[in-house]
Design an enzyme around this catalytic site. Structure first.
Site, short mmCIF file in Angstrom:
data_model
loop_
_atom_site.label_atom_id
_atom_site.label_comp_id
_atom_site.label_asym_id
_atom_site.label_seq_id
_atom_site.Cartn_x
_atom_site.Cartn_y
_atom_site.Cartn_z
N TYR A 70 0.84 -1.21 0.00
CA TYR A 70 0.00 0.00 0.00
C TYR A 70 0.87 1.26 0.00
O TYR A 70 0.50 2.27 -0.58
CB TYR A 70 -0.98 -0.03 1.18
CG TYR A 70 -2.14 -0.97 0.88
CD1 TYR A 70 -3.23 -0.53 0.15
CD2 TYR A 70 -2.09 -2.30 1.25
CE1 TYR A 70 -4.26 -1.40 -0.19
CE2 TYR A 70 -3.09 -3.18 0.92
CZ TYR A 70 -4.18 -2.72 0.19
OH TYR A 70 -5.18 -3.59 -0.17
N ARG A 73 1.55 1.81 -3.56
CA ARG A 73 0.39 2.40 -4.25
C ARG A 73 0.22 3.86 -3.85
O ARG A 73 -0.12 4.71 -4.67
CB ARG A 73 -0.87 1.58 -3.94
CG ARG A 73 -0.88 0.28 -4.73
CD ARG A 73 -2.13 -0.52 -4.48
NE ARG A 73 -3.35 0.21 -4.82
CZ ARG A 73 -4.56 -0.14 -4.41
NH1 ARG A 73 -4.72 -1.21 -3.64
NH2 ARG A 73 -5.62 0.55 -4.76
N HIS A 122 -15.25 1.74 -0.80
CA HIS A 122 -14.12 0.88 -0.42
C HIS A 122 -13.07 1.60 0.41
O HIS A 122 -11.94 1.14 0.51
CB HIS A 122 -13.51 0.23 -1.67
CG HIS A 122 -14.45 -0.74 -2.33
ND1 HIS A 122 -14.33 -1.17 -3.63
CD2 HIS A 122 -15.56 -1.37 -1.84
CE1 HIS A 122 -15.31 -2.01 -3.92
NE2 HIS A 122 -16.07 -2.14 -2.85
N CYS A 133 -9.22 -1.08 17.19
CA CYS A 133 -10.07 -0.04 17.81
C CYS A 133 -10.47 1.01 16.78
O CYS A 133 -10.21 0.85 15.59
CB CYS A 133 -9.35 0.58 19.01
SG CYS A 133 -8.02 1.71 18.59
N CYS A 153 -4.21 1.35 21.33
CA CYS A 153 -4.37 -0.02 21.83
C CYS A 153 -3.20 -0.94 21.46
O CYS A 153 -3.21 -2.11 21.82
CB CYS A 153 -5.68 -0.62 21.31
SG CYS A 153 -5.58 -1.08 19.56
N THR A 191 -15.93 0.66 -14.52
CA THR A 191 -15.93 -0.47 -13.58
C THR A 191 -16.25 -1.77 -14.30
O THR A 191 -17.10 -1.79 -15.19
CB THR A 191 -16.92 -0.26 -12.40
OG1 THR A 191 -16.88 -1.41 -11.56
CG2 THR A 191 -18.35 -0.01 -12.86
N SER A 192 -15.57 -2.85 -13.87
CA SER A 192 -15.87 -4.17 -14.45
C SER A 192 -17.21 -4.68 -13.93
O SER A 192 -17.78 -5.62 -14.49
CB SER A 192 -14.76 -5.16 -14.08
OG SER A 192 -14.66 -5.25 -12.67
N ASN A 216 -17.28 2.67 -20.51
CA ASN A 216 -16.25 1.71 -20.09
C ASN A 216 -15.44 1.28 -21.31
O ASN A 216 -15.98 1.17 -22.41
CB ASN A 216 -16.92 0.48 -19.46
CG ASN A 216 -16.03 -0.20 -18.43
OD1 ASN A 216 -15.63 0.43 -17.46
ND2 ASN A 216 -15.71 -1.45 -18.65
P1 OAD Z 1 -11.65 -3.17 -12.35
O1 OAD Z 1 -10.17 -3.11 -12.49
O2 OAD Z 1 -12.28 -4.45 -11.96
O3 OAD Z 1 -12.33 -2.69 -13.70
C1 OAD Z 1 -11.89 -1.53 -14.36
C2 OAD Z 1 -12.72 -1.36 -15.60
O4 OAD Z 1 -12.34 -0.13 -16.18
C3 OAD Z 1 -12.52 -2.45 -16.66
O5 OAD Z 1 -13.79 -2.95 -17.05
C4 OAD Z 1 -11.83 -1.72 -17.82
O6 OAD Z 1 -12.33 -2.14 -19.09
C5 OAD Z 1 -12.24 -0.29 -17.58
N1 OAD Z 1 -11.25 0.71 -18.05
C6 OAD Z 1 -9.91 0.63 -18.09
N2 OAD Z 1 -9.37 1.77 -18.53
C7 OAD Z 1 -10.40 2.62 -18.79
C8 OAD Z 1 -10.50 3.97 -19.24
N3 OAD Z 1 -9.41 4.69 -19.55
N4 OAD Z 1 -11.74 4.50 -19.37
C9 OAD Z 1 -12.86 3.77 -19.07
N5 OAD Z 1 -12.83 2.50 -18.62
C10 OAD Z 1 -11.62 1.94 -18.47
O7 OAD Z 1 -12.01 -1.99 -11.32
P2 OAD Z 1 -13.30 -1.85 -10.40
O8 OAD Z 1 -14.52 -2.26 -11.13
O9 OAD Z 1 -13.22 -0.50 -9.80
O10 OAD Z 1 -11.77 -3.39 -4.47
O11 OAD Z 1 -12.97 -2.93 -9.29
C11 OAD Z 1 -13.83 -3.07 -8.21
C12 OAD Z 1 -13.06 -3.37 -6.97
O12 OAD Z 1 -12.21 -4.50 -7.20
C13 OAD Z 1 -12.08 -2.29 -6.55
O13 OAD Z 1 -12.70 -1.24 -5.82
C14 OAD Z 1 -11.12 -3.05 -5.69
C15 OAD Z 1 -10.93 -4.27 -6.55
O14 OAD Z 1 -10.55 -5.42 -5.86
C16 OAD Z 1 -11.21 -3.14 -3.31
O15 OAD Z 1 -10.13 -2.59 -3.20
C17 OAD Z 1 -12.03 -3.59 -2.15
#
Ligand code: OAD
Length: 245
Positions: A70, A73, A122, A133, A153, A191-192, A216
């Site tokens: 982290y 990141r 998230h 705590c 703690c 988002t995927s 997307n």
């Molecule tokens: P993902 O990495 O699962 O999906 C990202 C999506 O963005 C994919 O479908 C890509 O096609 C799309 N993508 C990539 N580049 C792009 C761009 N320039 N413009 C538009 N779309 C683009 O990310 P999330 O759906 O956010 O959880 O993942 C959900 C959660 O899974 C995250 O919050 C994280 C991860 O594990 C935690 O950290 C709890």
């Protein structure tokens, strides 16, 4: 469902009375923040094991390894800026749009108007919290702390993000659910749609009558819920939706 009809997406969004924007890692991809899934070579879960790096069990097994990941990141976040997609969303926020994000990178917050509502499902990389705590600490991205004990703690401090197997903050979830239910338009960006319960908000909004617009890069499981889906980069498409030719 219409595909790649920017004129229609633009009309739906300009006519929205209660616009809610639901974002994932793809909205920050054009800022240089890696996504988790998808075709990109730097997608995090293609290179790293989420069970090791994003679960309470992984942290218990090797806290330093997890905390240091982290830190890496966070050090990336110190170098990136919101892109045109975040700025376009901020423009809609000035007109009252609510943002629900799965992202922990803080890029919406960096350009949102001060009174804007952002539900961070998230959590955030800008804070640590105690493993046991309620103690929390802000994290300065330019002066990153090391793994350390909680001053209250003595258990270990950890990033204030939600890991696999953990519940979302109930207050944040309630707010996001209420926003999804009251939306007349839900714009879904980058988002995927593979992680629940977050992705379920799109089903909730669609079933309570919201028009769903998806932007997307790749097709995904949420597309069937959309009135219009646009496949492309968020930083290119959102400004076109906001100000069509
Ligand atoms: P993902 O990495 O699962 O999906 C990202 C999506 O963005 C994919 O479908 C890509 O096609 C799309 N993508 C990539 N580049 C792009 C761009 N320039 N413009 C538009 N779309 C683009 O990310 P999330 O759906 O956010 O959880 O993942 C959900 C959660 O899974 C995250 O919050 C994280 C991860 O594990 C935690 O950290 C709890």
């Amino acid at each position: 469902m219409r595909v790649n009809d920017i004129t229609l997406a633009s009309r739906i969004i300009s006519e929205a009375r209660r616009l809610v924007v639901f974002t994932g890692a793809g909205v920050s991809a054009d800022s240089g923040v890696p996504t988790f899934r998808g075709a990109a070579a730097d997608a995090l879960w293609g290179k790293y094991d989420p069970r090791q790096l994003a679960s309470p069990e992984g942290f218990a097994k090797d806290p330093k390894l997890v905390y240091d990941w982290y830190t890496w990141r966070r050090s990336q976040l110190a170098k990136v800026e919101p892109n045109a997609a975040h700025h376009t969303i901020a423009h809609w926020q000035k007109r009252g749009a609510v943002v629900i994000t799965q992202n922990v990178d803080g890029l919406h917050e960096r350009c949102a108007p001060p009174d804007a509502v952002v539900y961070r499902l998230h959590g955030t990389l800008s804070e640590d919290r105690c493993s046991s705590c309620d103690h929390r600490e802000n994290v300065d991205l330019k002066n990153l702390p090391a793994l350390r004990a909680c001053p209250s703690c003595n258990d270990l401090m950890r990033p204030a993000v939600v890991w696999f197997g953990e519940a979302l903050d109930p207050q944040v979830w309630r707010g996001a659910m209420a926003a999804a239910k009251s939306a007349d338009v839900l714009l879904v960006v980058g988002t995927s749609g593979e992680v629940y319960p977050a992705a379920g908000l799109v089903e909730v909004a669609a079933s309570t009558g919201a028009k769903v617009v998806i932007v997307n890069l790749d097709p995904g499981g949420l597309d069937s819920l959309a009135a219009v889906t646009i496949h492309g980069r968020a930083a290119e498409i959102l400004p076109q939706i906001e100000a069509p030719d």
